[in-house]
Scaffold this active site. Structure first.
Site, PDB file in Angstrom:
ATOM      1  N   SER A  79      -8.554  -5.275   5.660  1.00 34.22           N
ATOM      2  CA  SER A  79      -7.783  -4.678   4.577  1.00 34.22           C
ATOM      3  C   SER A  79      -6.582  -5.538   4.217  1.00 34.22           C
ATOM      4  O   SER A  79      -6.365  -5.898   3.054  1.00 34.22           O
ATOM      5  CB  SER A  79      -7.313  -3.277   4.991  1.00 34.22           C
ATOM      6  OG  SER A  79      -6.432  -2.728   4.039  1.00 34.22           O
ATOM      7  N   LYS A  84       1.800   1.942  16.789  1.00 33.61           N
ATOM      8  CA  LYS A  84       0.358   1.769  16.584  1.00 33.61           C
ATOM      9  C   LYS A  84      -0.213   0.813  17.625  1.00 33.61           C
ATOM     10  O   LYS A  84      -1.293   1.025  18.179  1.00 33.61           O
ATOM     11  CB  LYS A  84       0.085   1.239  15.176  1.00 33.61           C
ATOM     12  CG  LYS A  84      -1.381   1.043  14.871  1.00 33.61           C
ATOM     13  CD  LYS A  84      -1.590   0.514  13.464  1.00 33.61           C
ATOM     14  CE  LYS A  84      -1.221   1.528  12.419  1.00 33.61           C
ATOM     15  NZ  LYS A  84      -1.526   1.078  11.055  1.00 33.61           N
ATOM     16  N   THR A 104       5.185   1.175   1.842  1.00 28.52           N
ATOM     17  CA  THR A 104       6.144   0.382   1.080  1.00 28.52           C
ATOM     18  C   THR A 104       6.127   0.756  -0.394  1.00 28.52           C
ATOM     19  O   THR A 104       7.174   0.884  -1.035  1.00 28.52           O
ATOM     20  CB  THR A 104       5.849  -1.112   1.261  1.00 28.52           C
ATOM     21  OG1 THR A 104       6.044  -1.462   2.635  1.00 28.52           O
ATOM     22  CG2 THR A 104       6.769  -1.968   0.410  1.00 28.52           C
ATOM     23  N   SER A 159       0.827  -1.205   0.000  1.00 24.99           N
ATOM     24  CA  SER A 159       0.000   0.000   0.000  1.00 24.99           C
ATOM     25  C   SER A 159       0.858   1.250   0.000  1.00 24.99           C
ATOM     26  O   SER A 159       2.039   1.220   0.322  1.00 24.99           O
ATOM     27  CB  SER A 159      -0.912   0.002   1.225  1.00 24.99           C
ATOM     28  OG  SER A 159      -0.133   0.074   2.414  1.00 24.99           O
ATOM     29  N   ASP A 165      -7.450   3.945  11.367  1.00 28.07           N
ATOM     30  CA  ASP A 165      -6.996   2.641  10.895  1.00 28.07           C
ATOM     31  C   ASP A 165      -7.284   1.631  12.001  1.00 28.07           C
ATOM     32  O   ASP A 165      -6.373   1.129  12.650  1.00 28.07           O
ATOM     33  CB  ASP A 165      -5.497   2.703  10.564  1.00 28.07           C
ATOM     34  CG  ASP A 165      -5.025   1.492   9.760  1.00 28.07           C
ATOM     35  OD1 ASP A 165      -5.883   0.731   9.294  1.00 28.07           O
ATOM     36  OD2 ASP A 165      -3.801   1.315   9.616  1.00 28.07           O
TER      37      ASP A 165
END
Length: 496
Positions: A267, A291, A206, A197, A259
């Site tokens: 996803s 995260k 990336t 993504s 997210d």
């Protein structure tokens, strides 16, 4: 209405512009921000209407944003039909979710179909993303959402097995291990077609980093050609349309900076299943400013990944890793690419933490693939890198994808120095990532930050802690203003 190109970039959202006093707006009752369907022969698009009260647009013209122009495959002056879109049945499922109802596969499938076809406005998409965030999807809903995402797109198949994949859940700046893991694994003869993504909430994804080294916008045919030749690829998932609903949702998640775990799982795993992967290693960095901030949260996410993976036919192996500080030195597409090249070229100044982390992950993938015995994958990965086979494979991969590039360098930069002598006790992942984004990353590939210290390092007063890079003086000042308001991005404790 006659087509006219507005030359306005609205990203992936189709937008059209019409005179408020034109006959069509008056007859159809089109209001500002209404959704309209625009038709050019066999091509059609659902777009948001912006009304214009100015003479730059004629009464019989409809101006199209770049996104709408691309979808309609139109030319200047071509007549277009404009009408109200049909009512969407899926919106009742969206409203139900907003009010807390549980959705089944049929409801999610209807929503994903309309999302993939871009029939929902960004307001609807934002409502859906928000309604599913914050733990509002249970495990059955997450599985149903994942299956629906897969089923509204293509699903690739490969002639050999196992088909391996690797993913990081994010939240750790500079953690660009994929660009090292893929060539190591592929050089060992293991199939690894990697779709990645672009950044959602980070300074680089990336695909953003790889794009500074080689083209990543390949269609499915080109992707297959690369994989058949090299046994691997590193391409942008948004170009191959394997989980198209997810690509649309990501567009809204980015500005919302959302997210959630359930959407992350759906996803990631929908993309892995769609690309034909069979076994997936998932890197889960855990740290106070990552995260995933606690061992409990990491275990919960790992359980969801394994459970949903099994439900859709994927073997998923989570690997909990250290997320206490950024990885490598560069934060931003080109800066991270330079770190990757330094590791691949076995340079003495290559960031060792990036090298060791990539070897750990590549070794785990090789063991999952049966290429190395348990406990021996790291050594196989290390030999592959140290013998130069990973570098040769990476160069060959870049050539197959369209040719290797030299990462750009930002023309403006400024160091951020230590205010006192002492020892580095904390590096805030989130705030240094925000500083890199304010400097222009990932929109400007050369922008970002270069980290000069690690946890535990001694520093002197005035010693550079990190350097900001930007394409313009204004962006550099903007990022520096933020940094000066956040003096503990890199915390230094004085000696006692």
């Amino acid at each position: 209405m006659r087509a006219r190109r507005a030359h306005i970039d609205t990203y992936q959202q189709a937008v059209v512009y019409m005179r408020s006093d034109c006959d069509v707006c008056r007859a159809e009752g089109f209001e500002a921000q209404a959704q309209v369907e625009v038709i050019n022969g066999q091509h059609r698009v659902l777009a948001i209407l912006h009304r214009v009260d100015s003479d730059w647009l004629h009464h019989d013209e409809i101006a199209l944003s770049d996104a709408a122009w691309k979808v309609l495959k139109v030319h200047e002056g071509v007549p277009l039909r404009v009408r109200h879109p049909q009512m969407l049945e899926s919106l009742r499922h969206l409203r139900a979710k907003v009010y807390g109802a549980r959705l089944d596969y049929g409801a999610f499938h209807a929503l994903m179909q309309d999302i993939a076809a871009q029939r929902l406005t960004d307001l609807h998409l934002a409502a859906f993303v928000t309604a599913c965030a914050g733990g509002r999807l249970d495990m059955d809903e997450t599985i149903a959402l994942t299956r629906a995402m897969i089923d509204v797109g293509e699903r690739l198949q490969w002639p050999t097995a196992p088909v391996m994949d690797k993913h990081c859940v994010g939240g750790l700046p500079g953690n660009r291990t994929t660009l090292l893991v893929v060539p190591i694994v592929a050089a060992c003869g293991v199939l690894m077609p990697k779709t990645s993504s672009r950044a959602i909430t980070s300074p680089a994804g990336t695909a953003d980093t790889m794009e500074t080294l080689a083209p990543v916008t390949l269609d499915v045919t080109a992707m297959r050609r690369v994989v058949e030749r090299e046994g691997a690829c590193i391409v942008w998932g948004g170009a191959v349309q394997l989980s198209p609903a997810d690509d649309v949702l990501i567009r809204v998640e980015r500005p919302l900076d959302l997210d959630s775990d359930a959407q992350l799982v759906a996803s990631v795993l929908s993309k892995k299943a769609a690309v034909g992967s069979q076994k997936v290693l998932v890197d889960v960095p855990v740290g106070p400013t990552a995260k995933v901030r606690s061992a409990e949260a990491a275990q919960s996410l790992a359980h969801a990944l394994v459970t949903v993976g099994a439900a859709i036919g994927l073997e998923v192996e989570p690997l909990l890793t250290d997320g206490s500080q950024p990885v490598g030195r560069g934060i931003g597409p080109a800066l991270e690419a330079m770190d990757v090249l330094a590791v691949l070229e076995r340079r003495h100044d290559a960031p060792q933490d990036l090298r060791e982390r990539a070897l750990l992950l590549a070794g785990a993938v090789l063991e999952m693939a049966g290429k190395a015995a348990p406990g021996e994958g790291f050594l196989l990965a290390q030999r592959t890198l140290d013998e130069g086979r990973a570098l040769a494979k990476f160069v060959s991969l870049c050539d197959a994808q369209g040719g290797m590039r030299v990462p750009p360098v930002a023309p403006y930069f400024a160091p951020v120095t230590a205010a006192r002598p002492g020892v580095v006790t904390q590096i805030d992942n989130r705030r240094i990532a925000r500083a890199a984004k304010l400097a222009g990353a990932p929109r400007d590939p050369a922008a970002g930050a270069t980290l000069h210290v690690r946890l535990g390092d001694p520093v002197e007063r005035g010693q550079p802690l990190f350097t900001l890079h930007a394409d313009t003086p204004g962006e550099l000042r903007y990022a520096l203003d933020y940094v000066h308001q956040q003096p503990s991005i890199v915390a230094v404790k004085e000696h006692t």
